[in-house]
Design an enzyme around this catalytic site. Structure first.
Site, PDB file in Angstrom:
ATOM      1  N   GLU A  99      -2.053 -70.492  28.877  1.00  9.43           N
ATOM      2  CA  GLU A  99      -2.622 -69.800  28.830  1.00  9.43           C
ATOM      3  C   GLU A  99      -3.069 -69.156  30.249  1.00  9.43           C
ATOM      4  O   GLU A  99      -4.350 -68.699  29.455  1.00  9.43           O
ATOM      5  CB  GLU A  99      -3.475 -69.463  27.406  1.00  9.43           C
ATOM      6  CG  GLU A  99      -3.178 -69.958  25.493  1.00  9.43           C
ATOM      7  CD  GLU A  99      -3.310 -69.047  24.526  1.00  9.43           C
ATOM      8  OE1 GLU A  99      -4.812 -68.752  25.150  1.00  9.43           O
ATOM      9  OE2 GLU A  99      -2.732 -69.473  24.017  1.00  9.43           O
ATOM     10  N   THR A 131      -2.913 -69.402  34.887  1.00 10.22           N
ATOM     11  CA  THR A 131      -2.953 -70.158  35.232  1.00 10.22           C
ATOM     12  C   THR A 131      -4.776 -71.358  36.214  1.00 10.22           C
ATOM     13  O   THR A 131      -5.262 -69.656  35.640  1.00 10.22           O
ATOM     14  CB  THR A 131      -2.008 -70.500  36.818  1.00 10.22           C
ATOM     15  OG1 THR A 131      -2.606 -69.051  37.871  1.00 10.22           O
ATOM     16  CG2 THR A 131      -0.763 -70.508  35.719  1.00 10.22           C
ATOM     17  N   PHE A 189      -7.246 -58.383  41.294  1.00 11.73           N
ATOM     18  CA  PHE A 189      -5.408 -58.312  40.537  1.00 11.73           C
ATOM     19  C   PHE A 189      -5.147 -56.270  41.449  1.00 11.73           C
ATOM     20  O   PHE A 189      -6.392 -56.155  41.836  1.00 11.73           O
ATOM     21  CB  PHE A 189      -6.161 -58.013  39.345  1.00 11.73           C
ATOM     22  CG  PHE A 189      -6.265 -59.016  38.274  1.00 11.73           C
ATOM     23  CD1 PHE A 189      -5.214 -60.379  38.206  1.00 11.73           C
ATOM     24  CD2 PHE A 189      -7.760 -59.654  37.926  1.00 11.73           C
ATOM     25  CE1 PHE A 189      -5.771 -61.266  37.532  1.00 11.73           C
ATOM     26  CE2 PHE A 189      -7.845 -60.613  37.363  1.00 11.73           C
ATOM     27  CZ  PHE A 189      -6.944 -61.376  36.955  1.00 11.73           C
TER      28      PHE A 189
END
Length: 132
Positions: A111, A113, A131
């Protein structure tokens, strides 16, 4: 609240004899056990706080990410210290330490790292997304 890795290593240290005495009487083994207990306690406190935030309706993704990242990293560390306490017995199947190692690696990456959890936390604390 019991933690399998810590309690397993503690029991082993109290029962395993080396040079005519339990290895738990050796300074370096006691140091490892103290650090393991510190990790277990810190994780329990963080999980309790996370549950409190959830109950209050204040839990954000970054809180959950912090709890997962911190606790799984401490779990891996604790398992590694347990393996040190067990010495050569820490790699044989008879003592379950190898199984604890495999379990901790699965939880560390399952779910999201550790690094992905830290990016969620980083975005929350800086206001900037890493991101792409």
């Amino acid at each position: 609240m019991p933690d399998g890795r810590y309690e397993h290593a503690l029991k082993y240290a109290q029962e395993r004899l080396q040079f005519g005495k339990p290895i738990g009487s050796f300074q370096l083994v006691q140091d490892l056990l103290a650090k393991m207990l510190g990790n277990v306690t810190a994780c329990q406190c963080l999980v309790a706080r996370t549950a409190q935030l959830q109950a209050e309706g204040k839990l954000g993704d970054h809180h959950a990410a912090l709890a997962k990242a911190f606790t799984t990293a401490r779990m891996r560390e604790t398992v590694a210290w347990a393996r040190e306490i067990f010495g050569g017995n820490g790699i044989v199947l008879d003592y379950d330490v190898a199984r604890f190692f495999a379990d901790s690696e699965a939880l560390y990456s399952y779910e999201g790292t550790y690094q992905m959890q830290n990016l969620i936390i980083g975005k929350a604390i800086t206001g900037l997304s890493a991101f792409v």
